[in-house]
Design a protein around this motif. Structure first.
Motif, short mmCIF file in Angstrom:
data_model
loop_
_atom_site.label_atom_id
_atom_site.label_comp_id
_atom_site.label_asym_id
_atom_site.label_seq_id
_atom_site.Cartn_x
_atom_site.Cartn_y
_atom_site.Cartn_z
N HIS A 1 -111.97 -5.74 33.24
CA HIS A 1 -112.30 -5.32 34.60
C HIS A 1 -111.24 -5.85 35.55
CE1 HIS A 1 -113.82 -9.43 35.00
NE2 HIS A 1 -114.49 -9.21 33.87
N SER A 2 -111.30 -5.43 36.79
CA SER A 2 -110.26 -5.78 37.75
C SER A 2 -110.41 -7.22 38.22
CB SER A 2 -110.30 -4.83 38.94
OG SER A 2 -111.54 -4.96 39.62
N VAL A 3 -109.34 -7.72 38.86
CA VAL A 3 -109.28 -9.07 39.40
C VAL A 3 -109.31 -8.98 40.92
CG1 VAL A 3 -107.92 -11.18 39.56
CG2 VAL A 3 -107.88 -9.84 37.45
N PRO A 4 -110.24 -9.67 41.59
CA PRO A 4 -110.17 -9.72 43.05
C PRO A 4 -109.01 -10.61 43.50
CG PRO A 4 -112.02 -11.03 42.25
CD PRO A 4 -111.44 -10.35 41.05
N ASN A 5 -108.21 -10.09 44.41
CA ASN A 5 -107.00 -10.78 44.86
C ASN A 5 -107.00 -10.92 46.38
OD1 ASN A 5 -104.67 -11.24 42.75
ND2 ASN A 5 -105.69 -9.35 42.12
N ALA A 6 -106.56 -12.06 46.86
CA ALA A 6 -106.40 -12.28 48.30
C ALA A 6 -105.00 -11.84 48.71
CB ALA A 6 -106.64 -13.74 48.65
N ARG A 7 -104.72 -10.58 48.49
CA ARG A 7 -103.46 -9.97 48.91
C ARG A 7 -103.76 -8.54 49.32
NH1 ARG A 7 -102.40 -11.66 44.05
NH2 ARG A 7 -100.46 -12.67 44.65
N ASN A 8 -103.07 -8.08 50.30
CA ASN A 8 -103.38 -6.78 50.87
C ASN A 8 -102.97 -5.65 49.95
OD1 ASN A 8 -104.22 -8.20 53.08
ND2 ASN A 8 -102.55 -7.56 54.43
N SER A 9 -103.93 -4.80 49.59
CA SER A 9 -103.61 -3.57 48.88
C SER A 9 -103.31 -2.45 49.88
CB SER A 9 -104.78 -3.16 47.98
OG SER A 9 -105.98 -3.02 48.72
N GLU A 10 -103.65 -2.68 51.13
CA GLU A 10 -103.30 -1.79 52.23
C GLU A 10 -103.24 -2.67 53.48
OE1 GLU A 10 -107.76 -0.16 53.38
OE2 GLU A 10 -106.61 0.93 51.84
N ALA B 1 -112.52 -12.90 55.52
CA ALA B 1 -111.53 -13.74 56.19
C ALA B 1 -110.19 -13.72 55.45
CB ALA B 1 -112.05 -15.18 56.29
N LEU B 2 -110.24 -13.77 54.12
CA LEU B 2 -109.01 -13.81 53.34
C LEU B 2 -108.45 -12.42 53.07
CD1 LEU B 2 -110.04 -16.72 53.01
CD2 LEU B 2 -109.40 -16.61 50.59
N GLY B 3 -109.24 -11.38 53.28
CA GLY B 3 -108.78 -10.03 53.01
C GLY B 3 -108.69 -9.76 51.52
N VAL B 4 -109.84 -9.84 50.83
CA VAL B 4 -109.84 -9.73 49.38
C VAL B 4 -109.83 -8.26 48.96
CG1 VAL B 4 -111.10 -10.24 47.26
CG2 VAL B 4 -110.99 -11.94 49.08
N ALA B 5 -108.92 -7.92 48.06
CA ALA B 5 -108.85 -6.59 47.46
C ALA B 5 -109.53 -6.64 46.10
CB ALA B 5 -107.40 -6.15 47.31
N GLY B 6 -110.51 -5.77 45.90
CA GLY B 6 -111.22 -5.79 44.63
C GLY B 6 -112.06 -4.54 44.43
N PRO C 1 -109.60 -2.07 48.85
CA PRO C 1 -109.66 -1.56 47.48
C PRO C 1 -108.83 -2.41 46.54
CG PRO C 1 -108.29 -0.16 48.88
CD PRO C 1 -108.96 -1.13 49.78
N GLY C 2 -109.26 -2.49 45.28
CA GLY C 2 -108.55 -3.30 44.30
C GLY C 2 -107.23 -2.69 43.89
N PHE C 3 -106.43 -3.51 43.24
CA PHE C 3 -105.15 -3.05 42.71
C PHE C 3 -105.38 -2.34 41.37
CE2 PHE C 3 -103.87 -6.33 45.65
CZ PHE C 3 -102.70 -5.83 46.20
N PRO C 4 -104.64 -1.29 41.08
CA PRO C 4 -104.83 -0.57 39.82
C PRO C 4 -104.37 -1.42 38.63
CG PRO C 4 -102.89 0.26 40.97
CD PRO C 4 -103.56 -0.69 41.91
N PRO C 5 -104.88 -1.13 37.44
CA PRO C 5 -104.42 -1.87 36.25
C PRO C 5 -102.93 -1.66 36.02
CG PRO C 5 -106.40 -0.58 35.78
CD PRO C 5 -105.91 -0.14 37.12
N SER C 6 -102.29 -2.68 35.53
CA SER C 6 -100.87 -2.59 35.21
C SER C 6 -100.67 -1.79 33.92
CB SER C 6 -100.27 -3.99 35.03
OG SER C 6 -100.81 -4.59 33.85
#
Length: 543
Positions: free
Chosen positions: A184-193, A139-144, A161-166
């Motif tokens: 490890h990566s952080v799941p984010n409720a923001r669109n990576s695509e 529902a939230l569109g989680v990228a992870g 897909p998750g966002f790459p490391p900074s």
């Protein structure tokens, strides 16, 4: 706008934040007649670039979301001052209008009380909520990415897909590898695509308090979905009280409109989804002859067990470029010390112990690798009094090599921490304002100190000149309001049952972090969303 009540409603939802929006969307799509009452305004998405520009300038950032004044007055009479309005947004979308967007699941240990503490267990398990977590992520569109070895079990991949490391994550990785600490990566409720009709993150870097592109999820998405299915949303309609009938059921929500008129919205079912502060406040404001201590408060626990997460952090400067403020959110974190916060940290190469093991009772620890340490060039330029080459020289000197870690520590539930009413101070409708009575214990302070120990070990291994630390003496809240209408099976010890229905009032449900039994140390919004979807299912069954 017509703010008169609907003649017929199956469900009246109070609050248009993530919980209320998800419930309204799901029930409306099921064919139910839904009315949502929201205290704040509906913001115009087309203004978000202007909001972003206002937010990065010096001044009161709360004004971006119209917070302040008598409408939002509060008191804080506890041992520790609680700065409530720094974190609140009243409006369609709620706190997700300005949140950072991190969405982690609580661990099974958070639900079953198996941390080495006296924390009580929830009346539901992780497995009970597991399918709702998956639905909430969609529902939230989680990228992870599924690269977290300490995460609870899940079924299937994240929706995006998750966002790459900074770049600075890569610097931290060197030190963490030497210390045996897993990033490890952080799941984010923001669109990576592109997802759900919204574009991908374009890197404005102003995630808090404004995402001008709409890539970060906010609850107005599901409010619009609900409206498309026939739901009615009334903004600027703060609910003053709930009124019961002779059978003890909610008969109506009494709400006010901007012209000062009061209206009564009737419905078959009512849901309070107004957060961990305004939810207990509304129940207390609904006291009557039949409910002298407030609505749904036969246990006397409405408002009690207020909890938050506390921030621990440390940082300084490095003798190389760190590229901070290019990313406005977290891309890497560490949950290694969540279920075992007392474990030792040793340097892999020589076996030297840099953080000793401890058997002291500690809260779970979530460690973060920040991408926005130190000042941003924009903020420096806007707040400075220099011009031209002098300004450029100052910017180059001040920006470029800052680096920092953060982290969250969950506050144990304490009955004396509570939200009550301050009858000496009233809001713009003459109602007593919420009073936050807040303190913490030795376990929390030990946990904050433990987080600082680990952070210092990583920063020192990296070669950082540590210049600041936020820990037990000077920490502050993460503004995650939890625990004021706790869930349980015993009506004498809780406010709602495992179906999120109040023990005392059959047609009243609460969908909020206020039902949390313990805080854990994970950002709460995904759990709020999962509980909201669970709540919607139970309401649908009753209807």
């Amino acid at each position: 706008m017509d703010r008169k009540p609907s003649e017929r409603a199956d469900v009246c939802v109070i609050g248009a934040g993530p919980a209320g929006a998800l419930i309204a969307s799901q029930l409306a799509s099921d064919g139910q007649n839904i009315v949502v009452l929201e205290a704040g305004p509906r913001f115009d998405r087309s203004n978000r670039e202007q909001q972003m520009e206002a937010a990065i300038r010096p001044g009161d950032h709360g004004a971006v979301w119209e917070m302040g004044g008598d409408r939002d007055a509060f008191s804080a009479s506890g041992e520790r001052y609680y700065p409530l309005n720094i974190s609140r947004v009243k409006g369609v979308g709620g706190s997700t209008l300005h949140w950072q967007g991190m969405v982690m699941r609580l661990h099974p240990s958070d639900f079953d009380g198996s941390h080495d503490t006296d924390d009580p267990a929830w009346p539901i398990s992780y497995d009970d909520l597991r399918p709702y977590y998956a639905d909430a992520e969609r529902a939230l569109g989680v990228a992870g990415d599924a690269d977290n070895p300490f995460a609870p079990p899940r079924d299937g991949a994240y929706p995006l897909p998750g966002f790459p490391p900074s770049y600075s994550d890569s610097l931290f990785a060197e030190a963490c590898e030497r210390l045996g600490i897993t990033m490890h990566s952080v799941p984010n409720a923001r669109n990576s695509e592109p997802y759900d009709g919204r574009g991908p993150c374009v890197g404005y870097g102003t995630c808090q308090p404004v995402c001008p592109s709409g890539a970060k999820y906010d609850a107005s998405v599901h409010i619009e979905d609900a409206e498309a299915e026939g739901a009615r949303v009334i903004d600027r309609a703060p609910v003053q009280r709930l009124v019961t009938d002779a059978d003890g059921r909610i008969e109506a929500a009494v709400y006010a409109t901007p012209d000062g008129t009061e209206h009564r919205q009737t419905a078959r079912e009512f849901v309070i989804a107004a957060g961990g502060v305004e939810t207990p406040r509304l129940l207390l404001l609904s006291a009557s002859d039949d409910h002298p201590d407030g609505l749904a408060n036969s246990s006397g626990l409405v408002g009690h067990y207020f909890m938050d997460h506390l921030f621990a952090g440390a940082g300084g400067t490095l003798d190389r470029e760190t590229r901070q403020n290019h990313v406005g959110f977290l891309t890497s974190e560490c949950h290694q010390f969540y279920d075992d916060p007392g474990q030792a940290v040793e340097r892999i190469a020589d076996g030297e112990t840099v953080v000793k093991a401890t058997n002291e009772a500690l809260s779970p620890l979530k460690l973060e690798f920040l991408n926005y340490a130190g000042p941003s060039p924009v903020e420096l330029a806007l707040s400075g009094e220099e011009w031209g080459d002098t300004l450029l020289s100052s910017l180059r000197e001040s920006y470029g090599n800052s680096i920092a870690m953060g982290g969250l520590v969950g506050q144990p539930p304490r009955k004396e921490n509570r939200v009550t009413l301050d009858t000496s101070t009233t809001d713009d409708h003459g109602n007593p304002v919420p009073d936050i009575q807040w303190s913490w214990d030795d376990r929390l302070e030990r946990s904050l100190a433990r987080a600082n120990e680990i952070q210092h070990a990583v920063l020192s291994e990296l070669g950082v000149d540590i210049s600041w630390t936020v820990g037990p003496a000077d920490t502050g809240p993460a503004y995650h309001h939890m625990g004021t209408t706790r869930m349980g099976t015993d009506p004498a010890e809780s406010v709602v049952n495992p179906q999120l229905q109040t023990h005392d009032v059959a047609n009243l449900s609460i969908a909020s972090s206020s039902v949390f039994v313990t805080a854990g140390s994970m950002n709460p919004t995904l759990t709020i969303a999962a509980l909201a979807l669970k709540c919607a299912d139970h309401i649908s069954e009753r209807l």
